[in-house]
Scaffold this active site. Structure first.
Site, mmCIF file in Angstrom:
data_model
loop_
_atom_site.group_PDB
_atom_site.id
_atom_site.type_symbol
_atom_site.label_atom_id
_atom_site.label_comp_id
_atom_site.label_asym_id
_atom_site.label_seq_id
_atom_site.Cartn_x
_atom_site.Cartn_y
_atom_site.Cartn_z
ATOM 1 N N ASP A 85 0.879 -1.105 -0.104
ATOM 2 C CA ASP A 85 -0.026 0.007 0.048
ATOM 3 C C ASP A 85 0.854 1.235 0.027
ATOM 4 O O ASP A 85 2.164 1.038 0.013
ATOM 5 C CB ASP A 85 -0.869 0.049 1.252
ATOM 6 N N ASP B 256 1.373 4.763 2.027
ATOM 7 C CA ASP B 256 0.843 5.444 3.566
ATOM 8 C C ASP B 256 1.427 6.784 3.594
ATOM 9 O O ASP B 256 2.573 7.286 3.170
ATOM 10 C CB ASP B 256 1.595 4.804 4.749
ATOM 11 N N ASP C 287 -3.083 4.281 2.884
ATOM 12 C CA ASP C 287 -3.802 4.782 4.131
ATOM 13 C C ASP C 287 -3.063 6.365 4.282
ATOM 14 O O ASP C 287 -2.120 6.749 4.158
ATOM 15 C CB ASP C 287 -2.734 3.838 5.165
HETATM 16 N N1 CTP Z 1 0.550 0.756 11.572
HETATM 17 C C1 CTP Z 1 -0.046 1.252 12.553
HETATM 18 N N2 CTP Z 1 -1.577 0.702 12.785
HETATM 19 C C2 CTP Z 1 -2.070 0.244 11.791
HETATM 20 C C3 CTP Z 1 -1.520 -0.310 10.719
HETATM 21 C C4 CTP Z 1 -0.082 0.161 10.543
HETATM 22 O O1 CTP Z 1 0.517 1.895 13.327
HETATM 23 N N3 CTP Z 1 -3.349 -0.255 12.001
HETATM 24 C C5 CTP Z 1 2.046 1.484 11.076
HETATM 25 C C6 CTP Z 1 2.726 0.013 11.240
HETATM 26 O O2 CTP Z 1 3.287 -0.074 12.825
HETATM 27 C C7 CTP Z 1 4.039 0.755 10.422
HETATM 28 C C8 CTP Z 1 3.238 1.684 9.264
HETATM 29 O O3 CTP Z 1 2.003 1.940 9.963
HETATM 30 O O4 CTP Z 1 5.103 1.302 11.122
HETATM 31 C C9 CTP Z 1 3.061 0.805 8.001
HETATM 32 O O5 CTP Z 1 2.287 -0.091 8.079
HETATM 33 P P1 CTP Z 1 2.188 -0.877 6.638
HETATM 34 O O6 CTP Z 1 1.675 -0.296 5.381
HETATM 35 O O7 CTP Z 1 1.376 -2.369 7.063
HETATM 36 O O8 CTP Z 1 3.494 -1.544 6.437
HETATM 37 P P2 CTP Z 1 4.792 -1.307 5.412
HETATM 38 O O9 CTP Z 1 5.792 -1.266 6.405
HETATM 39 O O10 CTP Z 1 4.392 0.246 4.915
HETATM 40 O O11 CTP Z 1 5.048 -2.516 4.452
HETATM 41 P P3 CTP Z 1 4.083 -2.441 2.985
HETATM 42 O O12 CTP Z 1 5.169 -2.012 2.133
HETATM 43 O O13 CTP Z 1 3.949 -3.902 3.064
HETATM 44 O O14 CTP Z 1 3.103 -1.314 3.146
HETATM 45 MN MN MN Z 2 2.472 0.510 3.730
HETATM 46 MN MN MN Z 3 -0.268 0.739 5.594
#
Ligand code: CTP
Ligand code: MN
Ligand code: MN
Ligand code: MN
Length: 393
Positions: free
Chosen positions: A204, A206, A317
């Site tokens: 995703d 963020d 997000d």
């Molecule tokens: N996070 C959070 N609460 C959530 C979801 C995520 O605090 N409900 C935080 C996680 O701890 C992380 C950050 O948001 O530090 C990013 O989460 P995520 O998008 O799931 O992971 P990524 O590290 O960005 O990996 P990816 O590349 O797969 O998206």
């Molecule tokens: Mn992410």
């Molecule tokens: Mn995320």
């Protein structure tokens, strides 16, 4: 016969937040194996085992070169008997029987397919599996009631499984930026999550949104979402309002790692690269037709030639933070998830402090410690500063 003295022994601190973990992983076969077992544990409601495997994988990610024999691992932290057995198996036999067995198991495959649907967690997948549902096709035939998120997740399943590229993340960043400054001039957005750590792809994108004047960010998210919706950029969104101020429960609670920011989980409609820059338009009838014909789930055969894709769905997000909490939100949302967990563990166990994405509380002094940068937070915690690109634990 290997001379013991010639074997490189590694030394690694036990907290991931004391290590510099880049994306340059020298042991991907071992870390993939341990991550798969971690995932299987997490999907099976065995979080303790999941964390143990994540910690073991993270230690191997921090090694400066490939492991060639188990003797090199002597003295390394976080490698329990179970993880060592898996590593030994791979080093000596080329594969771990447990990992291979798990990968092939119907249960794991079904849990993976079902939880890969946006909006479906382990609990729901478990329930469906007990009802004999192992595939998307079976899910669609089953007549199970899906909530709005799950419906969107199923509809965009193929798209959301495709990794998001950095170029796509940047394109979405431009759109979000336009939305944010249109509804609140002076507001700022920052790319967070995996892309801030330098990853080239993600599941995703963020973003953290703030405004340099405290309080101006209040009520921002619904306006941003309305703007994006009016421009046709959102295929799905769910906004959760800020509950940090209302919940007067004092310092950050280590028990919960969920934060309370105003946030939006969304699915973006991102135009193909050659179409970006031209104004996003409403769905054309052709799009709608393609959408209906799309997806392997329905087994409807090849798409009509006229139904070429002009956009794809991308998970995005959005989080809004007041400027006074910005540094904590930035640190808390940059990840990796294990790095965050280890930071909080370090704070609690070694410093008697509670760290969250909102604040840092010093239990001994009985007060919150203010910070305007990540560097300051590391200093409070008695840690050397670790930049985002080295938080890939
Ligand atoms: N996070 C959070 N609460 C959530 C979801 C995520 O605090 N409900 C935080 C996680 O701890 C992380 C950050 O948001 O530090 C990013 O989460 P995520 O998008 O799931 O992971 P990524 O590290 O960005 O990996 P990816 O590349 O797969 O998206
Ligand atoms: Mn992410
Ligand atoms: Mn995320
Ligand atoms: Mn290297």
């Amino acid at each position: 016969q290997i001379d013991e003295a010639e074997v490189v022994a590694f030394s690694v601190p036990s907290y991931a937040c004391l290590r510099r973990t880049t994306l340059d992983n020298h042991n991907p076969v071992l870390t993939d194996a341990l991550s798969l077992l971690a995932e299987n544990a997490e999907l099976s409601d065995e979080d303790g085992r999941g964390v143990a495997f994540r910690r073991a994988a993270a230690v191997l990610k921090a090694l400066p070169e490939p492991v060639t024999g188990v003797t090199q691992l002597r003295g390394l932290p976080c490698l329990g008997g179970h993880s060592l057995r898996v590593i030994r198996d791979i080093l000596e036999n080329g594969a771990s029987s447990e990992v291979e067995f798990t990968k092939q198991s119907e249960r794991f495959k079904a849990l993976k397919v079902l939880t890969d649907i946006f909006g479906v967690g382990a609990k729901t997948a478990e329930r469906w599996i007990r009802d004999g549902i192992h595939s998307l096709h079976q899910l669609q035939e089953s007549g199970q009631t899906l909530n709005r998120a799950q419906q969107a997740g199923l509809e965009h399943y193929d798209d959301l499984k495709q990794p998001v590229t950095k170029a796509e993340a940047d394109a979405i960043g431009e759109i979000v930026e336009e939305a944010v400054v249109s509804v609140l001039p002076g507001a700022q957005i920052t790319l967070i999550g995996g892309f801030r750590r330098g990853k080239l792809t993600g599941h995703d994108v963020d973003f953290l949104i703030t405004h340099p004047e405290e309080g101006r960010e209040v009520g921002l998210m619904p306006k941003v979402v309305s703007w994006l919706e009016s421009q046709g950029f959102l295929l799905y969104q769910k906004t959760t309002r800020n509950s940090y101020l209302e919940a007067k429960d004092g310092p950050a609670r280590p028990a919960s790692n969920m934060d309370r920011f105003e946030r939006c989980f969304s699915i973006f409609k991102l135009a193909d690269a050659e179409k970006r820059g031209t104004k996003q338009t409403e769905n054309t009838p052709e799009d709608t037709c393609r959408l209906a014909a799309h997806s392997q789930v329905t087994d409807e055969g090849p798409k009509p030639a006229s139904g070429h894709r002009r956009w794809r769905a991308v998970r995005v997000d959005l989080v809004v933070s007041p400027i006074s909490q910005f540094a904590f939100a930035l640190l808390g949302w940059t990840g990796s998830k294990l790095f965050e967990r280890e930071l909080r563990r370090w704070a609690g166990h070694e410093k008697a402090m509670s760290l969250s994405s909102h604040a840092l509380y010093d239990n001994k002094q009985g007060r919150y410690l203010k910070a305007t940068s990540e560097e300051e937070i590391f200093t409070y915690l008695g840690l050397e500063y670790i930049p985002p690109s080295e938080r890939n634990a």
